[in-house]
Design a protein around this motif. Structure first.
Motif, short mmCIF file in Angstrom:
data_model
loop_
_atom_site.label_atom_id
_atom_site.label_comp_id
_atom_site.label_asym_id
_atom_site.label_seq_id
_atom_site.Cartn_x
_atom_site.Cartn_y
_atom_site.Cartn_z
N ALA A 59 10.68 4.25 -3.43
CA ALA A 59 9.57 5.68 -2.80
C ALA A 59 8.71 6.48 -3.44
O ALA A 59 8.02 5.03 -4.99
CB ALA A 59 10.79 6.34 -3.70
N ALA A 60 7.62 6.46 -2.95
CA ALA A 60 5.89 7.08 -3.23
C ALA A 60 5.89 8.66 -3.29
O ALA A 60 6.40 8.97 -1.99
CB ALA A 60 4.95 6.15 -2.68
N LEU A 70 3.81 1.59 0.35
CA LEU A 70 4.98 1.27 0.82
C LEU A 70 5.20 0.09 1.61
O LEU A 70 6.09 -0.47 1.56
CB LEU A 70 5.74 2.81 1.16
CG LEU A 70 5.28 3.71 0.83
CD1 LEU A 70 6.07 4.64 1.24
CD2 LEU A 70 6.99 3.45 -0.79
N LEU A 71 4.20 0.01 2.82
CA LEU A 71 3.93 -1.27 3.87
C LEU A 71 4.09 -2.39 3.26
O LEU A 71 4.75 -3.36 3.51
CB LEU A 71 2.96 -1.39 4.66
CG LEU A 71 3.02 0.44 5.99
CD1 LEU A 71 1.95 0.59 6.57
CD2 LEU A 71 4.58 0.08 6.49
N ALA A 81 11.92 2.40 2.30
CA ALA A 81 10.71 2.94 2.06
C ALA A 81 10.92 3.93 1.69
O ALA A 81 10.85 4.33 3.20
CB ALA A 81 9.41 1.86 2.30
N ILE A 82 10.30 4.58 0.54
CA ILE A 82 10.55 6.50 1.78
C ILE A 82 9.58 7.13 0.58
O ILE A 82 8.86 7.00 -0.54
CB ILE A 82 11.87 7.09 0.50
CG1 ILE A 82 13.01 6.66 0.97
CG2 ILE A 82 11.84 8.81 0.63
CD1 ILE A 82 14.57 6.95 0.27
N LEU A 83 8.73 8.06 1.51
CA LEU A 83 6.97 8.63 1.40
C LEU A 83 7.66 9.98 0.74
O LEU A 83 8.00 10.71 2.55
CB LEU A 83 5.97 8.31 2.27
CG LEU A 83 4.95 9.51 1.94
CD1 LEU A 83 4.18 8.95 0.51
CD2 LEU A 83 3.78 8.83 3.18
N ILE A 84 7.51 10.34 -0.28
CA ILE A 84 7.73 11.64 -0.51
C ILE A 84 6.14 12.46 -0.22
O ILE A 84 5.53 12.50 -1.28
CB ILE A 84 7.95 12.65 -1.74
CG1 ILE A 84 9.99 11.27 -2.04
CG2 ILE A 84 8.14 14.09 -1.99
CD1 ILE A 84 10.30 11.68 -3.49
#
Length: 190
Positions: A59-60, A70-71, A81-84
């Protein structure tokens, strides 16, 4: 087993110049890389995954450009992969967001993070441990899971001379130093 690794992007140190006389830092080239301790935390999680059935989630928290980190994590072997999308350096907000993510995902057994961010020096491990009510093990150079416990090896004082092992029951938060396991190269096949 479910492992969550929060990572962060930082400005590449090679693109900066420090003028000590003026007391300023100049950014000559705006290029971002994944925080070195975060990459080593990801490698520690991937080594655990290599030895047992584990779901590794990265997570980022950051702007859209953070998707590059994330990639890279997915190419290294992370399962998800989770983008916040939030551009913040507020430590309390980051801890609340990651706590909410753990609750949303559910069943997080282990949270592995870098011991500190190279650019800000922020260390999330102790605060995340407190917020999640997980055991905390810090400054790991090695991390393994044995049954329902996590064991770390860390360097104690004097530096470089004495290594000690510590163990805690899962769920737990572990911080990995920049001296932790060397990250593997992304294979680019995911």
């Amino acid at each position: 087993m479910r492992i969550l690794i929060p990572i962060k992007q930082i400005l590449h140190p090679a693109g900066m110049t420090v003028n000590r006389k003026a007391g300023k830092v100049f950014v000559n080239r705006e290029e971002y890389v994944t925080n070195p301790a975060g990459k080593r935390a990801l490698e520690a999680a991937l080594r655990i995954k290599d030895g047992m059935d584990a779901d590794v989630i990265v997570a980022a928290i950051g702007p859209a450009r953070t998707a590059d980190a994330l990639l890279e994590a997915r190419a290294m072997g992370a399962d998800r992969a989770i983008l916040i999308p939030a551009d913040t350096t507020d430590e309390a907000l980051i801890v609340r967001l990651l706590t909410a993510l753990c609750e949303h995902i559910g069943g997080v057994d282990l949270l592995i993070t870098g011991d500190s961010a190279l650019d800000t020096g922020i260390s999330l491990g102790p605060r995340l441990s407190e917020a999640l009510n997980f055991a905390y093990l810090g400054s790991a150079v090695q991390c393994v899971v044995e049954g329902s416990a996590v064991r770390i090896v860390r360097r104690d004082d004097p530096p470089g001379r004495l290594y000690n092992a510590y163990e805690a029951a899962l769920p737990a938060v572990v911080t990995v130093t920049r001296e932790g396991p060397a990250p593997r190269y992304p294979h680019g096949g995911k």
